[in-house]
Enzyme design. Structure first.
Site, short mmCIF file in Angstrom:
data_model
loop_
_atom_site.label_atom_id
_atom_site.label_comp_id
_atom_site.label_asym_id
_atom_site.label_seq_id
_atom_site.Cartn_x
_atom_site.Cartn_y
_atom_site.Cartn_z
N TYR A 113 -29.46 -20.02 47.39
CA TYR A 113 -28.11 -20.15 47.96
C TYR A 113 -28.21 -20.36 49.46
O TYR A 113 -28.99 -19.69 50.15
CB TYR A 113 -27.29 -18.89 47.68
N GLU A 170 -21.34 -24.86 52.07
CA GLU A 170 -22.08 -24.07 51.10
C GLU A 170 -22.82 -24.97 50.11
O GLU A 170 -22.28 -25.98 49.66
CB GLU A 170 -21.11 -23.16 50.35
#
Length: 382
Positions: free
Chosen positions: A101, A188
């Site tokens: 991530y 993101e």
């Protein structure tokens, strides 16, 4: 402002961040044709602003064009957290070895840009932070300069493979540059994947932008999908009101963003659930109050409304006139609790004395009354 995954990936691609090849389809037939042209396994992914697409069934793997057709047919028209799927991204499949991530956002409390990285990718990062906080890497920068040393150290921890450090660092550098250049509030990648062939690829992409800076970015503003916006929020903006829809059942009409936030906090503290943030601003235009009532009551879940006004520039008597006008012009069939204090509060309360509105003299009394009026149970304060 939010954009779709495929739009975020276009920005990534323009910046040199590696992403899988993919195309948008608005019909199952188009999805089948795209899959046929790719001649490989594809992912068919719902394009909505809501999160949790995978858990909702909005992401399917298709090994054949026929599978892609079937997947698109199932996904198109789905309702995912209130968003109807109108298009899907058909994307070449990736052979995933590891997932990570990467996120960049604004830390307002620290007045800095916050990097969040984790070797646990492909899942809700909030869940990772709550259950296994040791897996989260955080570092900040208070300048527009890329924090190279911290980023390099973090890059080495994502895939535990020295060969991936430079590719990950390059992606972080480019993502940061995109974040800064576009006045983004969130950039993101979840997941950032290491493929079986050793490539590091952004398998998903998400970007949000500061509405106040869109005038500087016509290309970004053009990406706005009004079909994904809350109609009440669009209506409020057109009428000069600040409105954000929430999931509660107590409508809020307040003047001033700070008092509006405090009002929602107080409702939660006393055991209620606010249905919205609504700031009528400093204007004393009664018409704004009418519009505010209309927007709040467009939510069928509303059980009661709290009007909490601290009159400074805003005159309480004008707010009162607006409320009376609203009662004359529309059907208001839920209880309305009113707290007026400040400029011309006495005049405003006098105007409302023969109305069905429920007066309150203090903040806590107003919150208690509106929770009771909504059928809720007031939490005892100790």
């Amino acid at each position: 402002m939010k954009i779709h995954e495929y739009q975020a990936k276009e920005l990534f691609r323009d910046k040199g961040i590696p992403v899988p090849e993919g195309k948008i389809a608005e019909t199952a037939q188009a999805a089948r044709a795209i899959a046929g042209a790719f001649e490989t396994t594809v992912a068919v992914k719902a394009q909505v602003h809501a999160g949790g697409r995978g858990k909702a069934g909005g992401v399917k793997i298709a090994k054949t064009p026929a599978d892609a057709y079937e997947a698109a047919e199932r996904i198109l028209g789905m309702n995912i957290k209130g968003s109807v799927v109108r298009k899907v991204l058909v994307e070449k499949g990736s052979s995933i070895a590891k997932e990570a991530y990467v996120g960049i956002t604004v830390d307002r409390s620290a007045k800095s840009i916050l990097f969040i990285l984790s070797a646990a990718g492909g899942v809700d990062i909030e869940e990772v932070a709550e259950k296994t906080p040791e897996k989260i890497i955080r570092f900040r920068t208070q300048t527009r300069s890329f924090p190279g040393q911290q980023a390099a150290e973090a890059a080495g921890k994502l895939f535990d493979d020295e060969a991936t450090v430079e590719p990950v660092l390059d992606i972080l550098r480019k993502l940061f540059a995109l974040f800064v250049e576009t006045d983004s509030s969130l950039a993101e990648i979840n997941p950032l994947v290491l493929t079986s062939s050793g490539d590091v690829v952004a398998l998903d992409g998400k970007m949000n932008f500061d509405d106040n800076a869109l005038y500087r970015h016509e290309n970004i503003a053009a990406l706005r999908d009004m079909g994904e916006e809350n109609p009440a929020e669009i209506d409020a903006k057109e009428k000069g009101l600040s409105f954000v829809a929430l999931e509660g059942d107590i409508g809020c009409m307040v003047n001033g963003a700070g008092l509006a936030m405090a009002t929602m906090d107080m409702i939660k503290l006393y055991g209620g659930n606010p249905a919205n943030f609504l700031d009528v601003g400093g204007s004393s235009n009664p018409e704004k109050v009418v519009h505010a009532f209309s927007i709040i009551l467009s939510n069928p879940d509303i059980k009661a409304i709290l009007v909490n006004i601290f009159g400074g520039i805003t005159r309480c008597d004008d707010i009162a006139r607006g409320m009376l006008e609203a009662y004359d012009r529309m059907s208001i069939d839920v209880p309305v609790v009113v707290r007026l204090t400040g400029t011309n509060a006495d005049i405003g309360l006098d105007l409302l004395k023969d109305s069905p509105l429920i007066p309150a003299s203090s903040f806590s009394e107003a919150v208690t009354k509106v929770i009771e009026a909504s059928g809720g149970k007031v939490k005892e304060m100790t």
